[in-house]
Design an enzyme around this catalytic site. Structure first.
Site, PDB file in Angstrom:
ATOM      1  N   GLY A 113     -13.494  -1.242  -7.241  1.00 39.93           N
ATOM      2  CA  GLY A 113     -14.743  -0.562  -6.868  1.00 39.93           C
ATOM      3  C   GLY A 113     -14.727   0.223  -5.576  1.00 39.93           C
ATOM      4  O   GLY A 113     -15.788   0.420  -4.987  1.00 39.93           O
ATOM      5  N   GLU A 115      -6.075   4.434  -7.232  1.00 37.28           N
ATOM      6  CA  GLU A 115      -7.244   5.049  -6.569  1.00 37.28           C
ATOM      7  C   GLU A 115      -8.254   5.550  -7.609  1.00 37.28           C
ATOM      8  O   GLU A 115      -8.937   4.752  -8.180  1.00 37.28           O
ATOM      9  CB  GLU A 115      -6.841   6.155  -5.586  1.00 37.28           C
ATOM     10  CG  GLU A 115      -7.672   6.160  -4.311  1.00 37.28           C
ATOM     11  CD  GLU A 115      -9.151   6.500  -4.452  1.00 37.28           C
ATOM     12  OE1 GLU A 115      -9.989   5.649  -4.075  1.00 37.28           O
ATOM     13  OE2 GLU A 115      -9.483   7.589  -4.910  1.00 37.28           O
ATOM     14  N   ASP A 158      -7.723   8.469   0.563  1.00 30.17           N
ATOM     15  CA  ASP A 158      -8.428   7.416   1.306  1.00 30.17           C
ATOM     16  C   ASP A 158      -8.323   7.624   2.820  1.00 30.17           C
ATOM     17  O   ASP A 158      -8.935   6.882   3.593  1.00 30.17           O
ATOM     18  CB  ASP A 158      -7.884   6.019   0.951  1.00 30.17           C
ATOM     19  CG  ASP A 158      -8.523   5.454  -0.322  1.00 30.17           C
ATOM     20  OD1 ASP A 158      -9.407   6.120  -0.895  1.00 30.17           O
ATOM     21  OD2 ASP A 158      -8.142   4.344  -0.746  1.00 30.17           O
ATOM     22  N   ARG A 183       0.844  -1.186   0.000  1.00 35.09           N
ATOM     23  CA  ARG A 183       0.000   0.000   0.000  1.00 35.09           C
ATOM     24  C   ARG A 183       0.887   1.246   0.000  1.00 35.09           C
ATOM     25  O   ARG A 183       1.963   1.252   0.631  1.00 35.09           O
ATOM     26  CB  ARG A 183      -0.847  -0.031   1.275  1.00 35.09           C
ATOM     27  CG  ARG A 183      -1.796   1.133   1.490  1.00 35.09           C
ATOM     28  CD  ARG A 183      -2.980   1.040   0.598  1.00 35.09           C
ATOM     29  NE  ARG A 183      -4.103   1.851   1.047  1.00 35.09           N
ATOM     30  CZ  ARG A 183      -5.126   2.145   0.252  1.00 35.09           C
ATOM     31  NH1 ARG A 183      -5.171   1.717  -0.996  1.00 35.09           N
ATOM     32  NH2 ARG A 183      -6.134   2.857   0.694  1.00 35.09           N
ATOM     33  N   THR A 191      -9.781   0.879  -9.638  1.00 31.47           N
ATOM     34  CA  THR A 191      -8.855  -0.183  -9.204  1.00 31.47           C
ATOM     35  C   THR A 191      -8.967  -1.385 -10.149  1.00 31.47           C
ATOM     36  O   THR A 191      -9.826  -1.393 -11.026  1.00 31.47           O
ATOM     37  CB  THR A 191      -9.173  -0.597  -7.730  1.00 31.47           C
ATOM     38  OG1 THR A 191      -9.050   0.545  -6.907  1.00 31.47           O
ATOM     39  CG2 THR A 191      -8.369  -1.746  -7.195  1.00 31.47           C
ATOM     40  N   THR A 202      -3.989  -0.663  -7.483  1.00 32.17           N
ATOM     41  CA  THR A 202      -4.749   0.539  -7.832  1.00 32.17           C
ATOM     42  C   THR A 202      -3.865   1.774  -7.897  1.00 32.17           C
ATOM     43  O   THR A 202      -2.745   1.772  -7.383  1.00 32.17           O
ATOM     44  CB  THR A 202      -5.851   0.758  -6.766  1.00 32.17           C
ATOM     45  OG1 THR A 202      -6.736   1.791  -7.198  1.00 32.17           O
ATOM     46  CG2 THR A 202      -5.284   1.144  -5.421  1.00 32.17           C
TER      47      THR A 202
HETATM   48  N1  GLY Z   1      -8.515   3.287  -3.222  1.00 29.76           N
HETATM   49  C1  GLY Z   1      -9.315   2.132  -3.161  1.00 29.76           C
HETATM   50  C2  GLY Z   1      -8.975   1.240  -2.040  1.00 29.76           C
HETATM   51  O1  GLY Z   1      -7.876   1.267  -1.547  1.00 29.76           O
HETATM   52  O2  GLY Z   1      -9.799   0.486  -1.597  1.00 29.76           O
END
Ligand code: GLY
Length: 580
Positions: free
Chosen positions: A478, A416, A438, A99, A396, A414
């Site tokens: 999504g 985002e 996020d 991430r 994503t 992703t």
């Molecule tokens: N930006 C989408 C997620 O991390 O769920």
């Protein structure tokens, strides 16, 4: 490592890659390795790697890198993700968290102006929305720990597609069109994705030699070539002095070269839960996906759904999701920064306590529950006064790969929003994410922005086992609807008895503890018998664009595998199984 013969086989097969593309099947059954992605070229790249002796992890990296070329608005090396791996040799599911992280200059007030939370849309196309990308280090670690091939081998298919180019489809055009305003703010994005300020038309031949060169640098120098040196410098410059066109002003970041150099992946234990005899493995925080899905399944497991009508099952699915989201919105964030009551949220006793709230009538928005009393350590670190659902983009991508050895990869990654921050790194051919949107914009909240923290995600790569063997794997794009797509598909498959392909194709509903339930415009849901039955139970519907474009693999009792890709949404996907 690959032998010379194997290397030659990969090279030979790559030469034929562009001419072997066939019509895209959304369901394939057979023996051997399998792949499902939203991109024909990406699925073909995975099959070529499998055919050349690579394993599912090698093939997943090859498919992901190719998706970075063919679907650059949903994913790529400017972003991050979560890879869930079932390693057959270790008989173990692990996850690689790559991430994006907040840079060192970040703080809780970063998304506030004059004490008020800024508008999400205003933050997205700026330097401050960009997190330190994790994808390249995630791929390297996956290959190093669980793969058999090098970056040079696994990036080769993507480099070929980027160099030779491909014909743009309607979906690529549609997304670029939606992003015309965002891309037109930044010079390199305008040059790459627009012509005279308009999205490149469907049918255009699209090449990305800058991305091919970036992949080649990574193939040669490994992740260091991305996190240190010229590429790192270009990323830092792009976010600190965004390459805007004349007259456009955007908020700039204060990222440093150390932010990139210090980036770390995490090898995490997945969330493990059980559901009706299955072992369910999902993604742990900073994703909220694994916990929310397990929690909703625990709630549903308190009811014998086999005796219920389809409408009752769907009502209970929606209300279980609502309750899981009430807690998810309140409590889940990066566990390195906040104490998340994971044990309480996953407790079957807690589910029994909350289950009566899934009444016969939908009662509207629910308050979060009290999972803390179901913890071994019931101390309460932070109870937010509100549990709002932050805005997230419904984008994503997700891919699924398995191999002959029994390894399974469920991989969601992703940048985002469609097109991320909209900033293409000059001369490098890839878009930077806007993942830091996020975070929750208002403090105090467990998911508030902090230096080095990872924003809460909804990504839900899921591997489901039965009697110690893979039964199926599923995942979706999504935003926060990822959780409901994966959950609904599992309920369709396990409780309503649909084959995985039908479970995945069925119309979707998403209830995330709001007043209304989202349904997809494309399925003419309002007015249908299904809608009327649910309306009678108190549900209200709002139509939206497609929800998710899921991919999965079912491992059948007869030893075959069935790869399943999206048959309708996102311009359809491609599911392939290796030929014998
Ligand atoms: N930006 C989408 C997620 O991390 O769920």
């Amino acid at each position: 490592m690959m032998t010379q013969a194997l290397r030659s086989a990969v090279t030979l097969s790559l030469l034929t890659l562009s001419v072997t593309l066939q019509a895209a099947p959304a369901v394939s059954t057979g023996h051997g390795g399998a792949v499902a992605t939203i991109s024909e070229q990406a699925s073909q790249a995975a099959i070529h790697i499998l055919d050349s002796g690579g394993n599912a992890i090698d093939a997943a990296v090859a498919a992901a890198a190719t998706l970075g070329v063919t679907d650059p608005f949903s994913c790529g090396i400017g972003g991050g993700g979560f890879m869930l791996i079932y390693s057959a040799a270790d008989d173990k599911v692990i996850s690689i968290d790559h991430r994006e992280t907040a840079p060192a200059y970040f703080n809780a007030g970063i998304f506030q102006q004059d004490g008020e939370a800024m508008e999400w849309e205003d933050v997205v196309p700026t330097g401050i929305s960009v997190g330190v990308p994790g994808t390249v280090l995630g791929w390297q670690e996956a290959l190093h720990r669980y793969g058999t091939m090098s970056f040079e081998q696994t990036l080769a298919p993507a480099i070929e597609v980027a160099e030779k180019g491909f014909t743009l489809g309607d979906n690529f055009h549609r997304i670029a069109q939606k992003n015309e305003h965002k891309f037109s703010r930044f010079e390199p994005s305008r040059e790459l994705y627009l012509k005279d300020g308009k999205a490149l038309p469907a049918g255009s031949h699209f090449r990305n030699p800058d991305l091919a060169a970036t992949y080649k640098a990574i193939a040669k120098g490994g992740a260091d070539a991305f996190y240190e040196g010229d590429i790192a410098r270009d990323i830092v410059t792009a976010v600190n002095k965004p390459p805007v066109v004349d007259g456009v002003k955007v908020l700039s970041a204060a990222m440093t070269l150390n932010d990139l150099k210090d980036y770390e992946i995490r090898i995490r234990q997945p969330i493990h839960s059980t559901y009706r005899g299955y072992d369910v493995y999902g993604m742990a925080p900073p994703s909220s996906g694994g916990i929310a899905i397990a929690q909703a399944l625990n709630l549903l497991e308190t009811v014998d759904l086999s005796t219920r009508s389809r409408a009752e099952v769907e009502h209970l699915y929606l209300e279980a999701s609502r309750l899981a989201f009430a807690d998810r919105n309140a409590y889940v964030a990066d566990t390195e920064f906040t104490d998340v009551p994971v044990e309480g949220l996953l407790s079957k006793e807690y589910a029994k306590h909350r289950a009566p709230l899934m009444e016969k009538q939908a009662a509207g928005k629910r308050e979060p529950g009290d999972p803390f009393v179901y913890q071994n350590d019931p101390s309460v670190p932070l109870r937010p006064s509100s549990a709002t659902l932050m805005q997230e983009s419904a984008h994503t991508t997700h891919l699924a790969v398995s191999d002959r050895h029994g390894n399974v990869v469920a991989y969601t990654f992703t940048i985002e929003d469609w097109g991320g921050s909209g900033i293409v790194v000059p001369g490098r051919g890839f878009l930077l994410n806007n993942e830091l949107t996020d975070f929750d914009f208002s403090a105090p909240h467990p998911n508030v922005a902090e230096a080095y923290k990872r924003p809460r995600s909804s990504m839900s790569p899921t591997i489901v086992m039965r009697d110690g063997k893979p039964a199926f794997t599923i995942g979706s794009p999504g935003g926060s609807t990822i959780i409901t797509t994966v959950l609904q598909t599992m309920v369709n498959h396990v409780d309503l008895g649909m084959p995985l392909a039908d479970a995945l194709a069925a119309p979707r509903m998403s209830q995330r503890n709001g007043e209304t339930t989202l349904v997809e415009t494309m399925f003419n849901f309002p007015g249908s018998e299904q809608a009327k039955a649910l309306e009678a139970m108190g549900h209200h519907f709002a139509e939206t664009d497609q929800i998710g474009a899921a991919n999965g693999i079912a491992f059948n009792n007869d030893g075959t595998v069935t790869a399943v890709s999206e048959p309708t949404r996102h311009g359809v996907g491609t599911a392939l199984v290796q030929k014998q």
